[in-house]
Design a protein around this motif. Structure first.
Motif, PDB file in Angstrom:
ATOM      1  N   UNK A  29     -45.628  90.891  34.158  1.00 35.47           N
ATOM      2  CA  UNK A  29     -46.290  89.699  33.641  1.00 35.47           C
ATOM      3  C   UNK A  29     -47.608  89.442  34.367  1.00 35.47           C
ATOM      4  N   UNK A  30     -47.632  89.757  35.637  1.00 38.48           N
ATOM      5  CA  UNK A  30     -48.864  89.550  36.413  1.00 38.48           C
ATOM      6  C   UNK A  30     -49.584  90.892  36.522  1.00 38.48           C
ATOM      7  N   UNK A  87     -56.166  85.048  32.811  1.00 35.83           N
ATOM      8  CA  UNK A  87     -54.750  85.400  32.856  1.00 35.83           C
ATOM      9  C   UNK A  87     -53.865  84.353  32.178  1.00 35.83           C
ATOM     10  N   UNK A  88     -54.257  83.084  32.262  1.00 31.63           N
ATOM     11  CA  UNK A  88     -53.412  82.016  31.731  1.00 31.63           C
ATOM     12  C   UNK A  88     -53.144  82.201  30.236  1.00 31.63           C
ATOM     13  N   UNK A  89     -51.898  81.912  29.843  1.00 33.51           N
ATOM     14  CA  UNK A  89     -51.566  81.957  28.423  1.00 33.51           C
ATOM     15  C   UNK A  89     -52.166  80.752  27.710  1.00 33.51           C
ATOM     16  N   UNK A  90     -52.401  79.682  28.456  1.00 31.36           N
ATOM     17  CA  UNK A  90     -52.996  78.463  27.893  1.00 31.36           C
ATOM     18  C   UNK A  90     -54.217  78.108  28.737  1.00 31.36           C
ATOM     19  N   UNK A  93     -55.540  74.600  29.288  1.00 32.52           N
ATOM     20  CA  UNK A  93     -54.765  73.650  30.083  1.00 32.52           C
ATOM     21  C   UNK A  93     -54.899  73.929  31.573  1.00 32.52           C
ATOM     22  N   UNK A 204     -42.478  83.835  47.054  1.00 35.00           N
ATOM     23  CA  UNK A 204     -41.607  84.111  45.903  1.00 35.00           C
ATOM     24  C   UNK A 204     -40.333  84.787  46.401  1.00 35.00           C
TER      25      UNK A 204
ATOM     26  N   UNK B 163     -48.986  75.700  31.429  1.00 29.92           N
ATOM     27  CA  UNK B 163     -50.297  76.350  31.352  1.00 29.92           C
ATOM     28  C   UNK B 163     -50.171  77.858  31.160  1.00 29.92           C
ATOM     29  N   UNK B 164     -48.945  78.363  31.247  1.00 26.32           N
ATOM     30  CA  UNK B 164     -48.728  79.790  31.022  1.00 26.32           C
ATOM     31  C   UNK B 164     -49.188  80.678  32.160  1.00 26.32           C
ATOM     32  N   UNK B 165     -48.956  80.231  33.396  1.00 21.98           N
ATOM     33  CA  UNK B 165     -49.384  81.043  34.534  1.00 21.98           C
ATOM     34  C   UNK B 165     -48.352  82.121  34.869  1.00 21.98           C
ATOM     35  N   UNK B 166     -47.107  81.875  34.500  1.00 20.37           N
ATOM     36  CA  UNK B 166     -46.074  82.892  34.747  1.00 20.37           C
ATOM     37  C   UNK B 166     -45.458  82.829  36.128  1.00 20.37           C
ATOM     38  N   UNK B 167     -45.824  81.810  36.910  1.00 21.29           N
ATOM     39  CA  UNK B 167     -45.280  81.731  38.271  1.00 21.29           C
ATOM     40  C   UNK B 167     -43.771  81.506  38.236  1.00 21.29           C
ATOM     41  N   UNK B 169     -41.755  82.545  35.942  1.00 24.89           N
ATOM     42  CA  UNK B 169     -41.123  83.802  35.532  1.00 24.89           C
ATOM     43  C   UNK B 169     -40.940  84.688  36.762  1.00 24.89           C
ATOM     44  N   UNK B 170     -41.980  84.684  37.626  1.00 23.47           N
ATOM     45  CA  UNK B 170     -41.917  85.465  38.855  1.00 23.47           C
ATOM     46  C   UNK B 170     -40.910  84.860  39.833  1.00 23.47           C
ATOM     47  N   UNK B 178     -39.391  84.071  30.188  1.00 25.18           N
ATOM     48  CA  UNK B 178     -40.332  84.971  29.524  1.00 25.18           C
ATOM     49  C   UNK B 178     -41.393  84.121  28.842  1.00 25.18           C
ATOM     50  N   UNK B 179     -42.452  84.772  28.352  1.00 26.98           N
ATOM     51  CA  UNK B 179     -43.446  84.040  27.566  1.00 26.98           C
ATOM     52  C   UNK B 179     -43.030  84.044  26.111  1.00 26.98           C
TER      53      UNK B 179
END
Lengths: 435, 257
Positions: A29-30, A87-90, A93, A204, B163-167, B169-170, B178-179
């Protein structure tokens, strides 16, 4: 029961290849933008630390490059945010991070630390250049006939002078004092800016490769290393351009010419300055490199020695899947080779620059190996994920998180620097002014 | 000011201040208004009963608008095959959306692995879903507070704020996030909050033909799930992460985590 349904590519699927037992929702994802994010932040922080070596600790030898590093750090600043936005999906925002920060999250510190840092760098540049700004207003204002660019610059200077046009010796002295204080505050803030980027990964707990308290420190050290290396290269490149322009008597790219209305530096002078600055800075680079490599090796040795549950899969990733990326590209070409190049006596600009290119590459590989490497194995510890950088984009996502977005972010600081340099000439020095 | 007055005032101030501070403690608005001490949702998975039909996955995708053709899912079923030599192989093709219709084990890039019947010591299925942790890592790491815990113990995502950063998810140790392929925000199992809060059942539990999946209220001593969690030998996934997951498993094997 098997039905035919329209396939839909989910985020991450385009560049992830799964092997063995991987959970259904797991993807890389990243991707590349998150590799670039700590890389760019690191360059910002590193460039600032380099400029502070002169301003705070009075390392006179770094005077010339310090001013350049400060302006370059300012130019790098907006580009540290670019990877995040890409990278942001949004992306629209993204501002929520600053407006409604959720303080248990490491990322929420971004708004505060980044803005504080931006203010400090901005203020420091203002104090460093205040005299120049006021003089420019007088010089341009008294001109009877102004060129187009000069008529554009004059109102800009008037605006950014903020009405503070006192350049008496006392006022200048106060400026110097303010610069020193700001640079002093700036060092811990720059370290915090980057340390927190390391903390984003290091905290993490779900990721066996990332979770280590060493992560922020490793990130800070490699940040300083990459920042100094980039400053050395960029400084050398811009000095080459200036020499090239000086030979031809061209005015552009030569802020001195803007200041004095004519050439005051010869090519020989420029060469001497360049040699001196580049070789001196290389020595500081060496010092920080030793620290960075020591910490990174400590991390790997510690993991191998303690060998907790996750070590089985990490060993596979480190010594097999990513062996070339980690030991050949990162440690070999990125660390050992430039280290030797810088260590051999009689360093020249050319050798220093070549070594710095390797260093920059090495730090980029380090970010890659942390970010992508951390997602190279499944949470099941029984499967792997391979990442391929999308080269030719076939939709907006593969452009943003592919080679295209990568080049966009990489070239942005130089474009921004080109324009900022017109307002705050990075190569202007006060001694020349006294002539 | 005289010394006597000073002492007097100081005494009044200190006692007054301490009373108001303790009053805040008494009437914590969070507790008074929102806390529902009678409800704590939890989930019970009986791995002995699961046959890997994948009905739960299909039901979940249908109920919660996760496109069938997208390779992400809020719930999935894993297959574990332990061979007589002690080695275990596992898979979850498309999250078991279509059930396990093939004896071969899907090893993704390494292809399909065939394990001869006579080599198999045991084989079983394990359904997975969001654990709705008591101390959720995802909620901790969300930079904007778009993911949050409800007072009755469900972890949700605000689609209008993410905001969809995915943090998250990680940060999730269970890989449940998931997205969303069309909403472009983080997504995961909600315990079908829209159904259970109106007295209904979760889509997956309702679809399960063998009662391998059950939702229940831990605070109700008569609830079958609460009883099972209390009286039977249940396990949880990855307790080493300290997230206190609230999905309990009957018959959890050591290979599963």
């Amino acid at each position: 029961m098997v039905e035919q349904v329209a396939q839909m590519v989910v985020h991450g699927e385009a560049w992830t290849m799964k092997d063995l037992f991987v959970l259904p929702n797991e993807y890389v994802y990243w991707s590349i933008q998150i590799v670039l994010y700590p890389y760019m932040t690191g360059l910002v922080a590193g460039a600032f630390v380099l400029s502070s070596l002169y301003h705070v600790f009075g390392v006179e030898k770094l005077k010339e490059i310090a001013r350049f590093a400060l302006v370059f750090s300012f130019a790098l600043l907006p580009t540290a945010m670019m990877p995040l936005m890409l990278h942001l999906q949004q992306p629209l925002r993204g501002i929520h991070v600053m407006m409604t920060p959720h303080f248990t999250s490491a990322i929420s510190a971004f708004g505060i630390v980044f803005m504080t840092y931006a203010c400090i760098v901005g203020a420091e540049i203002w104090f460093v250049y205040r005299k120049f700004i006021v003089e420019s207003i007088e010089r341009l204002g008294s001109k009877a006939k102004r060129s187009a660019i000069e008529s554009l610059l004059l109102p800009i200077y008037k605006l950014i002078s903020l009405g503070a046009r006192d350049i008496s010796p006392e006022a200048i002295h106060a400026d110097h004092k303010a610069t020193k204080i700001l640079a002093g505050i700036g060092i811990p803030v720059a370290c915090f800016l980057h340390g927190y980027a390391g903390f984003i990964f290091g905290s993490v707990k779900a990721n066996a490769l990332w979770m280590t308290p060493l992560m922020p420190v490793i990130f800070i050290m490699s940040a300083v290393v990459s920042g100094i290396a980039l400053c050395i290269i960029s400084y050398a490149i811009f000095m080459e351009l200036r020499k090239w322009a000086a030979r031809r008597g061209k005015n552009w790219l030569l802020p001195d010419a803007l200041v004095h209305g004519e050439m005051t530096v010869s090519e020989k002078q420029l060469r001497e300055v360049q040699e001196h600055e580049v070789t001196m800075t290389s020595k500081y680079l060496l010092m920080f490199m030793v620290l960075a490599i020591t910490l990174e090796l400590l991390d790997i040795i510690f993991r191998g020695y303690t060998a907790v549950k996750s070590w089985d899969i990490l060993r596979d990733v480190i010594y097999e899947h990513d062996f070339v990326k980690i030991f050949v590209l990162q440690y070999g070409i990125g660390n050992a080779l430039p280290f030797l190049m810088l260590l051999i006596p009689g360093i020249t600009t050319r050798r220093a620059c070549l070594a710095c290119i390797f260093v920059l590459f090495g730090v980029l590989m380090m970010r890659w190996n942390v970010v992508i490497g951390g997602q190279a194995f499944s949470l099941t510890f029984k499967g792997f994920m391979h990442y391929t950088l999308p080269i030719i984009p076939h939709d907006i996502e593969t452009f943003k998180e592919g080679l295209g977005g990568c080049l966009l972010v990489g070239s942005a600081p130089f474009v921004i620097f080109y324009f900022i340099n017109m307002i705050f000439p990075a190569f202007y020095s006060e001694e020349e002014e006294a002539h | 000011m005289k010394r006597r007055d000073f002492m007097k005032n100081a005494l009044v101030f200190v006692s007054g201040a301490s009373i108001s501070a303790s009053a805040l403690e008494f009437i914590d608005p969070k507790k008074v208004l929102a806390d529902n001490p009678d409800l704590r949702w939890a989930f019970l998975v009986d791995t002995h009963k699961c046959v890997g039909c994948g009905f739960c996955v299909k039901a979940c995708k249908t109920e919660n608008d996760i496109p069938m053709g997208a390779n992400v899912t809020r719930t999935w079923v894993e297959r574990y095959v332990t061979k007589k030599d002690g080695k275990t192989v596992s898979d979850s093709p498309k999250g078991a959306l279509n059930g396990f219709t093939n004896k071969k084990i899907d090893q993704n890039h390494s292809g399909m692995l065939e394990v001869p019947d006579e080599d198999i010591a045991q084989a079983f299925f394990v359904p997975k879903l969001c654990n709705h942790c008591e101390i959720p890592a995802c909620v901790q790491v969300c930079p904007v507070g778009a993911t949050y815990s409800t007072k009755d113990g469900v972890v949700l995502v605000d689609r209008k704020w993410c905001i969809g950063c995915g943090y998250c998810i990680m940060g999730c140790p269970y890989g449940v996030r998931f997205f969303h392929p069309t909403e472009h925000v983080a997504d995961k199992c909600t315990f079908c909050y829209h159904r259970i809060s109106k007295g209904g059942n979760t889509a997956c539990a309702q679809a399960c033909p063998f009662e391998a999946r059950r939702i229940g209220n831990l605070r109700d001593p008569n609830d079958p799930v609460a009883k099972a969690v209390l009286n039977q030998r249940v396990g949880i996934l990855r307790d080493e992460y300290g997230t206190k997951p609230q999905v309990y498993y009957l018959g959890l094997n050591k290979e599963v985590h």
